[in-house]
Design a protein around this motif. Structure first.
Motif, short mmCIF file in Angstrom:
data_model
loop_
_atom_site.label_atom_id
_atom_site.label_comp_id
_atom_site.label_asym_id
_atom_site.label_seq_id
_atom_site.Cartn_x
_atom_site.Cartn_y
_atom_site.Cartn_z
N ASN A 24 -2.59 13.23 -30.57
CA ASN A 24 -3.34 13.60 -31.77
C ASN A 24 -3.28 15.09 -32.07
O ASN A 24 -3.64 15.52 -33.17
N SER B 16 -8.23 14.08 -29.65
CA SER B 16 -7.83 14.33 -28.26
C SER B 16 -8.99 14.97 -27.51
O SER B 16 -9.49 16.01 -27.91
N HIS C 225 0.22 10.99 -38.04
CA HIS C 225 -0.88 10.02 -37.93
C HIS C 225 -0.36 8.59 -38.03
O HIS C 225 -0.71 7.71 -37.23
#
Length: 556
Positions: A153, A476, A164
């Motif tokens: 991420n 994350s 994404h």
């Protein structure tokens, strides 16, 4: 693993900490007389001089056993510490933490959306040239769901086009906004302008891996006998739970400037043991986890303290009782005496935290919660009412487990927090302390098996986004599983803000949402404090990111 339950009064806690830690670690060592101390110091200095002569190996404590040698599968600070010695990204940092060219000798962007990086002539450790295709492959590998990269991420946070959708399996990795214009030119295209993209690329997970080797060997590429790197050092030996030995990489593009031939990275997770071995001459540079009471007695010329882009906090699993109730989470943040913990328990220069973003960060949100102005009595009264409304009392106390990774400092802070919460809330609260070694602790958090856990986040670039991106849905490091559409939508607007002042305003609003939802209990902002032998030259106390690289150091 061990389970513990302690009770201490704040008064006894505060009085005991400056003197010794018998309550935390057992009996204190007996004090020595001044003559003995002086003799030992002189002997220590003499030994240091002898050990430094003809030295070609530096031993540094890396704090824990690393989970992986693969930079795309880094799990935390110990893994990053190793990866920085073996891999170099498009950009790097100097000893003071400033951006400098890495494999890219230059870069430019006219609009902060399309970035062009020109590569220098450089080789992998197997002698093959490093090309733009290695970088394209590596970025695609980071977001490929098959890789299961812990910080995939992060590429999304960098706003690289299609990151994404690729992570979520909606598009193939080949559609990532990174391409090779030619063998020496990498182009990165973003969905939104990101002025600090080069800063973000210093992160260890954004470093390249050798395309040809990984394609041939798969996950076996990172075994010691197979690994190919592009940094100043390459691993030669690994004894699990003990050490990693690295040697100078002759194919590194700047090898002539690397003064230290060999590195030994230890996996000592005890700060007390770390410093004992340092004193014995077995360690040249300690980890950042030396207990404050030990550092206070150490030679001041050898203690190196620097500011840190790190927030220390207690993460609550918002999808698991009892912290699926915001009233309970607010009661916990109201009643933690973070001033006492920062000043008397951590006590190495840490400062109390009331927002996620450390105060040393640029474009700072400077958020102050309304409840911060309440005195202790009012905070406790409000917390007790919240717990009562949630159904908790002495007959039905709030029970939970607080997880921390093995470390004297983390244990000390956890014991203090347990004591302070009990002092404030009495028998309405029952806390069990649970410690795990580093890899098990990370696995427990990633699998969302914990209730409350010690956590810390260290920014990888100097902007609040380095911290606030963590708290977005599936961010994350968001192992408490916090999710807010309001937060996510506002965060997206920070990148399109036209001025730093506008971004700071948005960051302030984001901190306010976190204060409202209370996914974490902010405790303090960390400092980096290590003991460094006097014969180790080049160690800087100016790098708040803590991105040490042994290539910057030498022996006297």
């Amino acid at each position: 693993m061990t389970y513990q339950s302690f009770k201490f009064s704040k008064k006894s806690l505060a009085l005991a900490l400056p003197v010794c830690l018998p309550l935390f670690f057992g009996a204190c060592t007996q004090p020595q007389n001044q003559t003995t101390d002086s003799t030992n110091k002189e002997s220590h200095k003499a030994n240091s001089t002898v050990l430094a002569s003809n030295r070609d190996t530096l031993t540094i404590n890396n704090g824990a056993e690393v989970g992986s040698l693969d930079p795309h599968k880094t799990g935390g600070v110990p893994e990053s510490g190793l990866a920085r010695q073996q891999f170099v990204g498009l950009v790097s940092t100097d000893a003071d933490g400033n951006i400098e060219p890495g494999i890219a000798k230059s870069w430019e962007s006219a609009d902060n959306k399309v970035w062009t990086f020109k590569l220098r002539d450089a080789k992998w450790s197997n002698g093959e040239p490093i090309t733009a295709h290695d970088f394209v492959f590596s970025f695609q590998r980071m977001v490929d769901p098959k890789t299961a990269a812990n910080f995939a991420n992060y590429v999304v946070d960098a706003k690289i086009i299609n990151a994404h959708d690729i992570i979520n399996g909606k598009k193939p990795p080949a559609e990532l906004g990174v391409k090779a214009i030619d063998d020496k030119t990498v182009e990165i295209s973003l969905s939104e302008p990101v002025a600090f993209l080069p800063d973000m690329l210093t992160y260890t997970a954004m470093r390249p891996v050798p395309k040809n080797v990984v394609e041939k060997l798969g996950d076996d590429w990172s075994k010691i006998e197979n690994i190919v790197v592009n940094g100043p050092y390459i691993i030669k030996e690994r004894i699990m739970g003990e050490k990693i030995v690295l040697a100078k990489n002759p194919h590194y593009y700047d090898a002539d400037k690397v003064a230290i031939s060999n590195l030994v990275l230890l996996a000592v997770d005890s700060g007390q043991t770390d410093y004992t071995r340092y004193q014995a001459g077995e360690i040249d540079v300690t980890y950042t986890d030396i207990p404050s009471e030990i550092l206070a007695k150490a030679d001041k010329n050898e203690v190196k303290t620097s500011p840190s882009f790190c927030s220390y906090y207690y993460e609550m699993n918002v999808n698991k009782p009892p912290f699926d109730d915001v009233r309970v989470r607010r009661a916990m943040t109201l009643t933690l005496d973070r001033e006492l913990i920062a000043e008397k328990v951590a006590s190495r220069g840490e400062t109390p935290a009331y927002q996620m973003t450390p105060k040393v960060t640029a474009n700072n949100p400077n958020y102050t919660p309304d409840w911060q102005t309440l005195d202790k009595t009012a905070r406790i009264a409000k917390a007790k009412q919240l717990l009562a409304d949630a159904g908790y009392n002495e007959q039905n106390p709030l029970r939970f487990e607080l997880l921390y990774n093995t470390s004297e400092n983390h244990k000390k802070v956890a014991v203090a927090a347990q004591s302070l919460w009990h002092e404030a809330l009495g028998d309405t609260i029952k806390i069990e302390l649970h410690n795990q070694e580093w890899k098990s602790y990370l696995a427990t958090r990633r699998n969302h098996e914990h209730q409350m856990a010690r956590a810390a986040w260290c920014g990888d670039y100097n902007d609040p986004a380095a911290f606030l991106n963590v708290m977005k849905t599936k961010g994350s490091g968001n192992y408490g599983a916090y999710s807010s559409k309001e937060y996510d939508n506002l965060l997206k607007t920070a990148y399109t803000a036209s001025t730093p002042a506008e971004r700071a305003k948005i960051y302030h609003e984001l901190e306010a949402i976190l204060d409202k939802d209370v996914p974490n209990v902010w405790v303090y902002y960390q400092v980096n404090a290590r003991a460094v032998k006097p014969y180790v030259k080049g160690y800087s106390t100016k790098d708040a990111l803590g991105n040490w690289q042994a290539r910057h150091w030498s022996f006297e």
